[in-house]
Structures are given as structure tokens and as C-alpha cells.
Design a protein around this motif. Structure first.
Motif, PDB file in Angstrom:
ATOM      1  N   PHE A 312       0.851  -1.191   0.000  1.00  0.00           N
ATOM      2  CA  PHE A 312       0.000   0.000   0.000  1.00  0.00           C
ATOM      3  C   PHE A 312       0.890   1.245   0.000  1.00  0.00           C
ATOM      4  CE2 PHE A 312      -1.979  -3.472   2.233  1.00  0.00           C
ATOM      5  CZ  PHE A 312      -3.273  -3.521   1.734  1.00  0.00           C
ATOM      6  N   ARG A 313       0.461   2.269  -0.743  1.00  0.00           N
ATOM      7  CA  ARG A 313       1.153   3.554  -0.729  1.00  0.00           C
ATOM      8  C   ARG A 313       0.551   4.405   0.377  1.00  0.00           C
ATOM      9  NH1 ARG A 313       2.054   7.746  -5.842  1.00  0.00           N
ATOM     10  NH2 ARG A 313       3.547   9.123  -4.762  1.00  0.00           N
ATOM     11  N   MET A 314       1.380   4.721   1.365  1.00  0.00           N
ATOM     12  CA  MET A 314       0.922   5.469   2.520  1.00  0.00           C
ATOM     13  C   MET A 314       1.384   6.920   2.410  1.00  0.00           C
ATOM     14  SD  MET A 314      -0.572   2.895   3.980  1.00  0.00           S
ATOM     15  CE  MET A 314      -0.911   3.353   5.682  1.00  0.00           C
ATOM     16  N   ARG A 315       1.073   7.673   3.442  1.00  0.00           N
ATOM     17  CA  ARG A 315       1.504   9.076   3.450  1.00  0.00           C
ATOM     18  C   ARG A 315       3.033   9.160   3.446  1.00  0.00           C
ATOM     19  NH1 ARG A 315      -0.722   7.798   8.379  1.00  0.00           N
ATOM     20  NH2 ARG A 315       0.669   7.915  10.197  1.00  0.00           N
ATOM     21  N   ASP A 316       3.555  10.283   2.978  1.00  0.00           N
ATOM     22  CA  ASP A 316       4.999  10.508   2.857  1.00  0.00           C
ATOM     23  C   ASP A 316       5.646   9.466   1.948  1.00  0.00           C
ATOM     24  OD1 ASP A 316       4.750  12.624   4.636  1.00  0.00           O
ATOM     25  OD2 ASP A 316       5.112  11.350   6.385  1.00  0.00           O
ATOM     26  N   ASP A 317       4.854   8.877   1.024  1.00  0.00           N
ATOM     27  CA  ASP A 317       5.354   7.894   0.052  1.00  0.00           C
ATOM     28  C   ASP A 317       5.945   6.662   0.712  1.00  0.00           C
ATOM     29  OD1 ASP A 317       4.531   9.253  -2.186  1.00  0.00           O
ATOM     30  OD2 ASP A 317       6.433  10.316  -2.462  1.00  0.00           O
ATOM     31  N   CYS A 318       5.546   6.376   1.925  1.00  0.00           N
ATOM     32  CA  CYS A 318       5.956   5.110   2.548  1.00  0.00           C
ATOM     33  C   CYS A 318       5.177   3.963   1.897  1.00  0.00           C
ATOM     34  CB  CYS A 318       5.692   5.140   4.053  1.00  0.00           C
ATOM     35  SG  CYS A 318       6.753   6.284   4.959  1.00  0.00           S
ATOM     36  N   VAL A 319       5.744   2.781   1.942  1.00  0.00           N
ATOM     37  CA  VAL A 319       5.095   1.591   1.400  1.00  0.00           C
ATOM     38  C   VAL A 319       4.843   0.625   2.552  1.00  0.00           C
ATOM     39  CG1 VAL A 319       5.302  -0.364  -0.157  1.00  0.00           C
ATOM     40  CG2 VAL A 319       6.174   1.869  -0.859  1.00  0.00           C
ATOM     41  N   LEU A 320       3.572   0.318   2.778  1.00  0.00           N
ATOM     42  CA  LEU A 320       3.173  -0.596   3.845  1.00  0.00           C
ATOM     43  C   LEU A 320       2.959  -1.973   3.260  1.00  0.00           C
ATOM     44  CD1 LEU A 320       2.240  -0.958   6.838  1.00  0.00           C
ATOM     45  CD2 LEU A 320      -0.077  -0.478   6.017  1.00  0.00           C
ATOM     46  N   LEU A 321       3.544  -2.990   3.889  1.00  0.00           N
ATOM     47  CA  LEU A 321       3.441  -4.369   3.413  1.00  0.00           C
ATOM     48  C   LEU A 321       2.770  -5.231   4.466  1.00  0.00           C
ATOM     49  CD1 LEU A 321       7.046  -4.883   1.952  1.00  0.00           C
ATOM     50  CD2 LEU A 321       4.997  -4.168   0.718  1.00  0.00           C
ATOM     51  N   PHE A 322       1.789  -6.028   4.041  1.00  0.00           N
ATOM     52  CA  PHE A 322       1.216  -7.078   4.872  1.00  0.00           C
ATOM     53  C   PHE A 322       1.703  -8.404   4.306  1.00  0.00           C
ATOM     54  CE2 PHE A 322      -1.656  -3.778   6.267  1.00  0.00           C
ATOM     55  CZ  PHE A 322      -1.911  -4.117   7.588  1.00  0.00           C
ATOM     56  N   LEU A 323       2.401  -9.197   5.139  1.00  0.00           N
ATOM     57  CA  LEU A 323       3.033 -10.436   4.707  1.00  0.00           C
ATOM     58  C   LEU A 323       2.403 -11.609   5.448  1.00  0.00           C
ATOM     59  CD1 LEU A 323       6.738  -9.190   4.897  1.00  0.00           C
ATOM     60  CD2 LEU A 323       5.144  -8.967   2.988  1.00  0.00           C
ATOM     61  N   PRO A 324       1.380 -12.265   4.887  1.00  0.00           N
ATOM     62  CA  PRO A 324       0.734 -13.397   5.584  1.00  0.00           C
ATOM     63  C   PRO A 324       1.697 -14.566   5.752  1.00  0.00           C
ATOM     64  CG  PRO A 324      -0.599 -12.592   3.739  1.00  0.00           C
ATOM     65  CD  PRO A 324       0.753 -11.972   3.599  1.00  0.00           C
ATOM     66  N   GLU A 325       1.517 -15.283   6.872  1.00  0.00           N
ATOM     67  CA  GLU A 325       2.280 -16.506   7.166  1.00  0.00           C
ATOM     68  C   GLU A 325       3.788 -16.264   7.046  1.00  0.00           C
ATOM     69  OE1 GLU A 325       0.870 -20.072   5.362  1.00  0.00           O
ATOM     70  OE2 GLU A 325      -1.189 -19.353   5.214  1.00  0.00           O
TER      71      GLU A 325
END
Length: 389
Positions: A312-325
Motif C-alpha cells: 500500500f502507498r501510505m503518506r509521505d510515500d511510505c510503502v506498507l506491506l502485509f506479509l501473511p504466514e
């Protein structure tokens, strides 16, 4: 009680001692006195006990009418007799090897019978049920009238003449009437004919009809909620510039992954990545070059994550990752791979006004207990701030 016939006369005539008698006469007449092998008393005792056991087995198998077992017992008994006596009496080598061959064939048949038991004789076969026998409970079909109330989704059964034959409480509650008042009324009064979706209880439902011999079974499924378009160009859950999911969509998907991890007791790692620019010149950095570098950074992330991971593209151009398992160590391994990829974005020989680095924040949920999307997000941002310092 199971009744056995006890075998035919020819089967009993093949009992090992009866067959062994002419073989014994042949071996004695073919032996050469003084050239036999001396066998000790323990070996003769073992041979006699084995022969006796095979004879007893033959008798039992004859009583049960097992032809494969009878052949195996016969070959083993005669093979044991021919092999040992031919050695003891000094007969030509052909006799002893013949005994070995009989033993081998007997063992093959015995092993085959152990792996694939013989079929029961016709008179022992299980009688087939008579036509008048009642069907088993598992084979009985449940009437649709009784099945409809058990369906968890709103559903009804339309019978003859287009009348409602059965309806469950879920659908009756959406229609605001008790089931007793709806059964027997025309289904067209509830839903327009040939309709594929209806609106009930401020929710849009898809109609899934299925034709059966008893009528038409209709099941309603709720339409998934969709995000409204952000600015008329593209969907709000997808960032048109980078191809990442948007920050607004991250809460919904994040809560879904947290619930899945809690339900199935699975790991869930969360990583927040931030591309940092270290200026090598005075003054502001060129926006175009920053934008190009950020686009290449996103491509590195796409190449590093799995298809089941979400970015996901978050504020301040950070990239949020959800990594299942994924364990916490796996999240740090992914971060190191992204760093290695980012280090190759800029050509070392080219003159660039900045250097690139990647900072990261981490959070981990092991599936035990409860947590929330906001709590994990706060943890990764706090961890990112500490790592930047």
C-alpha cells in the motif's frame, strides 16, 4: 453362522503327505549312497516342524476353499521336502534346484495372497439387498422444504404456479414478514421476474436461482461493498501512479488479514518501507529525478514480495506491506532484499544529486490473542522513526 463345504475330494487328495510319498520314493531311488550331505538333528527337527505346519495350513485352507493358499502351501511343503532330502540322499543337482524352484514359487504365491486376499467363494458372498429393503439413511434425499430453513443465506423455494413453497427466517426478516405469511404467495410479488439482483435492508443482493424437480431454489448473496472512485479516474483502492493499493484501502485489507491470522493461528508480519534521499548538492533536489527513483523503488518492492503479499502507498510515500504466514525474521530478510535492489537503482558511474537508502519499521502478530489494524500501524511507524534516528 458361516458354513464351509470342506473342499472337494481332489483337494483332499492333494494333502502334502499324500503327494510327498511318490516324491520320496523317486528321491530314494535316485540317491547315491555315501554322497549325501549330513544334516544335524536341530535342522531335521526344524524341517519336520515346518513341513507339519504347512500340512496343517493346507488342511485349514482346504476347509475354507482358498485355491491360492492351497497352491502356496503345497509348493512350499514339497519344495522343502525335495530340497532337504535331495541334499541328504546325494541325488543329482537337478533335484535340489527343483526344490528351490518350488520354494520360490510357493513364496511368491503366499506373498501375493497376503497383499491381495482371495475373493470369497460364491456361496459366501454377501447377499444383495432385496428390492423391498428400505434405503439407507445416508442415501435418502432431504426434502427441499426441510433444507431451505437450514441454508445460512437468505433463500426460498418457488414451487408449482410460481408460489413460494418454503422460505427461511433470514429472508423473511429482510422482507419484514413472518415465514407463515409468505409461504403460498406468488414469488413475483417479492422479486421482479428474471431479476438478477434486488435491494433489501439497505443492501444489494445477487439472486442465484437453481432449477430442481421440486421447483426453483433461490439463494441471495450480498454484493461486496466497493470503494467509491476518488476523483473519477480509476478505483480508489488502487494508486494510479504506482500500482500500489491506496492508504484508504489498507485498513479494510489489513483488518481482513488480521482476522484471518487470528482465526487460523497464523503469523502476520507488517513492514513499513521508506525511501530516503541523501542530498549531495546544495539546494533542493530535482523533483523529476526523485519521482523516477521512487518509481524504480516501487518496482523493486513488487519484484521482491510474493503474490499473496499486499503493498500500500501510505503518506509521505511510505510503502506498507502485509506479509501473511511470515515470521519476523522473514520480514527482515525481505527488507534486506529490497535494500539490495535499491542499491542498484542508481548507476554508480552517473552523476546524481543524491544517494538512496531504505528505512523500515516492523510489527508482528503471531495469531494468538487479539490486535487491531491501528495498533500494528502505530507500531510500524514508531519503529520506523526509531530506525531513522
Amino acid at each position: 453362522m458361516t458354513v464351509h463345504r470342506g473342499g472337494s475330494f481332489l483337494v483332499w487328495l492333494g494333502t502334502p503327505p499324500l503327494v510327498s510319498l511318490p516324491i520320496l520314493i523317486l528321491l530314494v531311488s535316485s540317491g547315491v549312497r555315501g554322497e549325501g550331505t549330513t544334516l544335524g538333528l536341530p535342522l531335521w527337527t526344524g524341517i519336520f516342524m515346518g513341513y507339519a505346519a504347512l500340512t496343517g495350513g493346507y488342511i485349514g485352507l482346504a476347509w475354507k476353499e482358498d485355491p491360492l493358499g492351497l497352491a502356496a502351501a503345497e509348493l512350499l511343503a514339497q519344495g522343502l521336502l525335495v530340497t532337504t532330502l535331495s541334499l541328504a540322499l546325494g541325488t543329482p543337482g537337478l533335484f535340489s534346484w527343483t526344490g528351490v524352484a518350488l520354494l520360490c514359487m510357493g513364496m511368491i504365491l503366499a506373498l501375493h495372497g497376503a497383499v491381495q486376499p482371495p475373493a470369497a467363494p460364491p456361496h459366501l458372498a454377501t447377499p444383495s439387498p432385496s428390492p423391498s429393503s428400505p434405503p439407507l439413511a445416508a442415501e435418502r434425499e432431504i426434502p427441499l422444504d426441510d433444507l431451505v430453513p437450514q441454508i445460512p443465506l437468505p433463500s426460498l423455494l418457488v414451487g408449482e404456479g410460481g408460489l413460494v413453497a418454503a422460505i427461511n427466517r433470514e429472508l423473511a426478516a429482510l422482507l419484514g414478514k413472518p415465514p407463515e405469511e409468505i409461504v403460498g404467495t406468488p414469488a413475483s410479488d417479492l422479486f421482479p421476474p428474471e431479476a438478477h439482483q434486488v435491494s433489501l435492508g439497505e443492501t444489494t443482493w445477487f439472486l442465484f436461482p437453481r432449477t430442481t424437480p421440486r421447483g426453483t431454489l433461490m439463494i441471495l448473496s450480498p454484493q461486496p461493498e466497493m470503494e467509491a472512485p476518488a476523483s473519477g479516474t480509476g478505483d480508489s483502492y488502487l494508486d494510479s501512479e504506482t500500482g500500489l493499493y491506496t492508504e484508504a484501502h489498507s485498513r479494510r485489507r489489513g483488518e481482513e488479514e488480521i482476522e484471518r491470522a487470528r482465526r487460523y493461528r497464523r503469523w502476520l508480519a507488517v513492514v513499513l518501507l521508506k525511501l530516503e534521499y541523501e542530498s549531495l548538492v546544495e539546494g533542493p533536489l530535482p523533483p523529476k529525478e526523485q519521482k523516477d527513483a521512487y518509481g524504480k523503488f516501487v518496482q523493486v518492492v513488487f519484484k521482491t514480495i510474493r503474490t499473496c503479499d499486499m503493498a500500500f502507498r501510505m503518506r509521505d510515500d511510505c510503502v506498507l506491506l502485509f506479509l501473511p504466514e511470515t515470521p519476523s525474521s522473514g520480514a527482515r530478510t525481505l527488507y534486506n532484499r529490497v535494500r539490495a535492489g535499491v542499491s542498484k537503482i542508481l548507476d554508480e558511474a552517473a552523476l546524481t544529486p543524491f544517494r538512496l537508502a531504505v528505512a523500515a519499521g516492523f510489527a508482528f502478530y503471531g495469531g494468538n490473542g487479539t490486535t487491531e489494524y491501528g495498533k500494528l500501524l502505530e507500531e510500524v511507524y514508531s519503529n520506523l522513526a526509531r530506525n531513522e534516528d
